[in-house]
Design a protein around this motif. Structure first.
Motif, mmCIF file in Angstrom:
data_model
loop_
_atom_site.group_PDB
_atom_site.id
_atom_site.type_symbol
_atom_site.label_atom_id
_atom_site.label_comp_id
_atom_site.label_asym_id
_atom_site.label_seq_id
_atom_site.Cartn_x
_atom_site.Cartn_y
_atom_site.Cartn_z
ATOM 1 N N UNK A 167 20.902 -66.771 18.557
ATOM 2 C CA UNK A 167 20.155 -67.070 17.325
ATOM 3 C C UNK A 167 20.396 -66.003 16.258
ATOM 4 N N UNK A 168 20.734 -64.793 16.706
ATOM 5 C CA UNK A 168 20.929 -63.699 15.754
ATOM 6 C C UNK A 168 22.354 -63.626 15.225
ATOM 7 N N UNK A 169 23.258 -64.455 15.742
ATOM 8 C CA UNK A 169 24.637 -64.372 15.257
ATOM 9 C C UNK A 169 24.661 -64.744 13.789
ATOM 10 N N UNK A 170 25.482 -64.015 13.024
ATOM 11 C CA UNK A 170 25.558 -64.364 11.599
ATOM 12 C C UNK A 170 26.055 -65.793 11.460
ATOM 13 N N UNK A 171 25.492 -66.515 10.498
ATOM 14 C CA UNK A 171 26.001 -67.868 10.223
ATOM 15 C C UNK A 171 27.466 -67.717 9.860
ATOM 16 N N UNK A 172 28.212 -68.816 9.797
ATOM 17 C CA UNK A 172 29.661 -68.681 9.577
ATOM 18 C C UNK A 172 29.969 -67.921 8.287
ATOM 19 N N UNK A 173 29.345 -66.765 8.186
ATOM 20 C CA UNK A 173 29.619 -65.800 7.127
ATOM 21 C C UNK A 173 29.962 -66.414 5.781
ATOM 22 N N UNK A 174 29.054 -67.249 5.280
ATOM 23 C CA UNK A 174 29.295 -67.911 3.999
ATOM 24 C C UNK A 174 29.534 -66.889 2.888
ATOM 25 N N UNK A 175 28.734 -65.799 2.940
ATOM 26 C CA UNK A 175 28.798 -64.864 1.802
ATOM 27 C C UNK A 175 30.156 -64.196 1.693
ATOM 28 N N UNK A 176 30.919 -64.196 2.789
ATOM 29 C CA UNK A 176 32.217 -63.523 2.722
ATOM 30 C C UNK A 176 33.327 -64.503 2.382
ATOM 31 N N UNK A 177 32.921 -65.743 2.139
ATOM 32 C CA UNK A 177 33.936 -66.785 1.991
ATOM 33 C C UNK A 177 34.921 -66.496 0.864
ATOM 34 N N UNK A 178 34.422 -65.872 -0.185
ATOM 35 C CA UNK A 178 35.259 -65.637 -1.360
ATOM 36 C C UNK A 178 36.244 -64.486 -1.143
ATOM 37 N N UNK A 179 36.043 -63.728 -0.084
ATOM 38 C CA UNK A 179 36.769 -62.468 0.050
ATOM 39 C C UNK A 179 38.222 -62.691 0.464
ATOM 40 N N UNK A 180 39.128 -62.485 -0.472
ATOM 41 C CA UNK A 180 40.544 -62.685 -0.156
ATOM 42 C C UNK A 180 41.273 -61.375 0.078
ATOM 43 N N UNK A 181 40.528 -60.290 0.070
ATOM 44 C CA UNK A 181 41.187 -58.993 0.252
ATOM 45 C C UNK A 181 41.708 -58.887 1.684
ATOM 46 N N UNK A 182 42.869 -58.262 1.808
ATOM 47 C CA UNK A 182 43.409 -58.061 3.155
ATOM 48 C C UNK A 182 42.618 -56.942 3.819
ATOM 49 N N UNK A 183 42.146 -57.205 5.028
ATOM 50 C CA UNK A 183 41.410 -56.165 5.765
ATOM 51 C C UNK A 183 42.338 -55.538 6.777
ATOM 52 N N UNK A 184 42.432 -54.202 6.699
ATOM 53 C CA UNK A 184 43.384 -53.471 7.529
ATOM 54 C C UNK A 184 42.629 -52.491 8.425
ATOM 55 N N UNK A 185 42.799 -52.607 9.734
ATOM 56 C CA UNK A 185 42.184 -51.624 10.644
ATOM 57 C C UNK A 185 43.243 -50.588 10.988
ATOM 58 N N UNK A 258 37.882 -52.164 19.390
ATOM 59 C CA UNK A 258 37.609 -53.600 19.518
ATOM 60 C C UNK A 258 36.834 -54.087 18.301
ATOM 61 N N UNK A 259 35.807 -53.320 17.897
ATOM 62 C CA UNK A 259 34.979 -53.835 16.805
ATOM 63 C C UNK A 259 35.727 -53.788 15.477
ATOM 64 N N UNK A 260 36.611 -52.804 15.303
ATOM 65 C CA UNK A 260 37.373 -52.733 14.047
ATOM 66 C C UNK A 260 38.434 -53.830 14.003
ATOM 67 N N UNK A 261 39.131 -54.013 15.119
ATOM 68 C CA UNK A 261 40.206 -55.014 15.179
ATOM 69 C C UNK A 261 39.624 -56.404 14.934
ATOM 70 N N UNK A 262 38.440 -56.630 15.486
ATOM 71 C CA UNK A 262 37.767 -57.921 15.339
ATOM 72 C C UNK A 262 37.600 -58.284 13.871
ATOM 73 N N UNK A 263 37.367 -57.272 13.019
ATOM 74 C CA UNK A 263 37.084 -57.550 11.612
ATOM 75 C C UNK A 263 38.323 -57.528 10.736
ATOM 76 N N UNK A 264 39.470 -57.200 11.323
ATOM 77 C CA UNK A 264 40.668 -56.997 10.497
ATOM 78 C C UNK A 264 41.593 -58.206 10.529
ATOM 79 N N UNK A 265 42.494 -58.259 9.520
ATOM 80 C CA UNK A 265 43.592 -59.238 9.535
ATOM 81 C C UNK A 265 44.850 -58.553 10.051
ATOM 82 N N UNK A 266 45.028 -57.309 9.568
ATOM 83 C CA UNK A 266 46.233 -56.549 9.906
ATOM 84 C C UNK A 266 45.794 -55.266 10.614
ATOM 85 N N UNK A 267 46.489 -54.937 11.697
ATOM 86 C CA UNK A 267 46.164 -53.708 12.428
ATOM 87 C C UNK A 267 47.332 -52.741 12.286
#
Length: 446
Positions: A167-185, A258-267
Motif C-alpha cells: 500500500x505504501x509503494x509509490x503510485x506509478x510515479x506520475x509526478x516524474x512522468x515529465x522527466x526526460x533527463x538521463x539519470x546516471x548512477x 542496488x538502490x542507485x542502479x534501480x533509479x538510473x538509466x545509465x550506470x
C-alpha cells in the motif's frame, strides 16, 4: 515523456534472532540463487527481486548483527535503521513475540518514527494467532502504528503483511512522468574516484572527497547541465564508516549500489586503473547487468599509469575477461584528476542511453533473422530441428525481443547469442544489454 519504472525498495530491520533471514528466504521463495545464470558472478544474498500479486519490489537485507552485548546490538540496529531509512521506500521493522518488547526495539522505533518513511511493524513467531494476540498488542507501545502478526517459519500472515507493505509503494510515479533527463548512477568500490568524477564534471567541490573509504555521507543526486542538456548523477559513495570490518563495508556498498542502479538509466562503473579489475568490481557490475541497465566502464586514474603502446589493449582485455558476461559495455579511460576524456563521458552517456531506448522495426528484425538462419542452420536434436518463425521487439530500456520458435528446448543459449550478435552487427546497440524471450508456437499455429 518517459515513465520512470523503478522498483520500490523494501528493507528489513530488526534485532538478532527475530527471524529476518527466515522472512527473507520465505519472500525470496525459490529465487534464492538470485543470479540468473550470469556466468562468473557469485552473489551475496543481500537483495532479492520479489513479485507479489501485480507488484514487484526489491527486498534488501540491511546486514546481520553479532549478538554480543546490548550496546553493540543497539548501535548495529541503529546502523541498519540508517541504511534502511536512506535507501528504502518502505521499512519492515521485525520484532519477536516470544522475546517480547525490548529496550533496543523502543530506541530503534524512535529513530524510525522520525524518519518520515513508511514503517510496517511486523511481529514474528506468532505461531498461533489466538494464543499470542495479547502479546502482539504489547507492541502498540512502540508508537509506530499497528503491529502485524506473522509466522515466517510457518508462512502465516505473510500475504496480509505484503498487502500492507505494498500500500505504501509509490503510485506509478506520475509526478516524474515529465522527466526526460538521463539519470546516471556512478558506481564502484570505495576510493575509485566516484565523487572526484562528479566534482570534476561540476567544476566545483560539491561532494567532499577524502581518502577514507566511505566518507561521503549521503547518496547525492547532482544535476549537471552540459551543452544545454540536463543530466542527473546519482552518487553512491558509502555511509560514513568508523573502523568497520571490510565485509560490512562491502555489504553497505552493495545495498547502496542496488538502490542507485534501480533509479538510473545509465550506470557508469568506475574501476581504479592502478588496481586493475577485481572480483568486487565484477560483483558491482553484475548488479547493473542483472537489472538490464546501459553500462559504461570508466577506468579512472589512467594518468597515473606507466604506459607503452600495448597498455590500453592489455588492460581492456583483462577487463573484458573478468566482466565477460557484459561484452556490450562501453569502455573509457579517464582521469578525474586531470579531467582527461571527461567530456567524452557525456557523449558516451548520450550514445548508450539512446541505444538503451532504441526500437527496431519488426520487418527489419525478421529480415536479419532470416538471413542469420540461412547463414547458420539452427541446431537439431534427435531428428527435430529448431525453427524460428518470427521476431519482434516488445520493450525498451533494455531492448527486449520475443522470438517465436517451434520448440523452446532446441533454442540453445548459444544460438540466441548468435541471433543477438547479428542484430548488434546491424544496429550496434553499444552499451546496452539485449533481452530475449523465447516463446513456443506449435507448427499448427502457423
Amino acid at each position: 515523456m518517459s515513465k520512470r519504472k523503478s522498483k520500490p525498495i523494501v528493507a528489513v530491520v530488526g534485532r538478532p534472532n527475530v527471524g529476518k533471514s527466515t522472512l527473507f528466504n520465505v519472500l525470496a521463495g525459490e529465487n534464492i540463487s538470485i543470479v540468473k545464470d550470469t556466468p562468473g558472478i557469485t552473489r551475496d544474498r543481500i537483495y532479492a527481486d520479489i513479485t507479489w500479486l501485480d507488484k514487484s519490489f526489491t527486498l534488501i537485507d540491511t546486514g546481520g548483527i553479532e549478538p554480543d552485548s546490548k550496546d553493540i546490538i543497539l548501535s548495529q540496529m541503529r546502523e541498519q535503521a540508517e541504511i534502511a531509512m536512506e535507501t528504502a521506500d518502505v521499512i519492515i521493522f521485525l520484532v519477536d513475540v516470544k522475546q517480547g518488547l525490548q529496550d533496543a526495539d523502543a530506541k530503534v522505533a524512535d529513530m524510525l518514527r522520525r524518519c518520515h518513511k513508511p514503517v510496517v511493524l511486523v511481529v514474528n513467531k506468532v505461531d498461533s494467532f489466538e494464543k499470542y494476540m495479547a502479546d502482539v498488542y504489547e507492541f502498540y507501545n512502540l508508537g509506530i502504528g499497528d503491529p502485524h502478526p506473522i509466522s515466517a517459519a510457518n508462512r502465516l500472515g505473510i500475504g496480509d503483511m505484503l498487502d500492507v507493505v505494498s500500500e505504501y509503494f509509490p503510485e506509478t510515479e506520475e509526478e516524474e512522468e515529465e522527466d526526460d533527463r538521463i539519470r546516471v548512477a556512478i558506481v564502484g568500490k570505495p576510493n575509485v574516484g566516484k565523487s572526484s568524477i562528479i566534482n570534476k564534471l561540476l567544476g566545483e567541490n560539491r561532494l567532499i572527497v577524502s581518502d577514507i573509504a566511505g566518507t561521503t555521507r549521503d547518496a547525492v543526486d547532482t544535476e549537471i547541465t552540459y551543452n544545454g542538456k540536463e543530466y542527473v548523477f546519482i552518487d553512491t559513495a558509502g555511509l560514513r564508516r568508523k573502523n568497520k570490518i571490510k565485509e560490512e563495508l562491502e555489504h553497505f556498498m552493495i545495498v547502496r549500489t542496488v538502490s542507485a542502479v534501480e533509479r538510473a538509466d545509465v550506470v557508469v562503473m568506475v574501476i581504479d586503473a592502478s588496481e586493475g579489475v577485481t572480483e568486487q568490481d565484477a560483483k558491482i557490475a553484475g548488479i547493473a547487468h542483472d537489472r538490464g541497465k546501459a553500462v559504461i566502464i570508466a577506468v579512472n586514474k589512467w594518468d597515473a599509469i606507466e604506459k607503452d603502446d600495448k597498455t590500453i589493449y592489455r588492460f581492456t582485455e583483462k577487463v573484458r575477461n573478468t566482466l565477460s558476461y557484459m561484452p556490450y559495455a562501453e569502455m573509457l579511460f579517464i582521469s578525474a584528476k586531470t579531467g582527461q576524456r571527461l567530456p567524452k563521458l557525456y557523449e558516451t552517456i548520450d550514445m548508450v542511453s539512446e541505444n538503451h531506448a532504441m526500437r527496431v522495426a519488426t520487418g527489419v528484425l525478421n529480415e536479419i533473422m532470416a538471413e542469420a538462419v540461412a547463414m547458420q542452420q539452427p541446431p537439431s536434436d534427435k531428428g527435430k530441428r529448431l525453427r524460428l518463425y518470427y521476431i519482434t521487439q516488445v520493450a525498451v530500456k533494455p531492448p527486449t525481443f520475443v522470438i517465436f520458435v517451434n520448440d523452446k528446448e532446441l533454442m540453445h543459449f548459444s544460438y540466441t547469442r548468435y541471433i543477438e550478435n547479428q542484430i548488434r552487427d546491424t544496429f550496434g546497440f553499444k552499451g546496452t544489454p539485449l533481452h530475449f524471450i523465447i516463446r513456443e508456437r506449435k507448427e499448427k499455429d502457423q
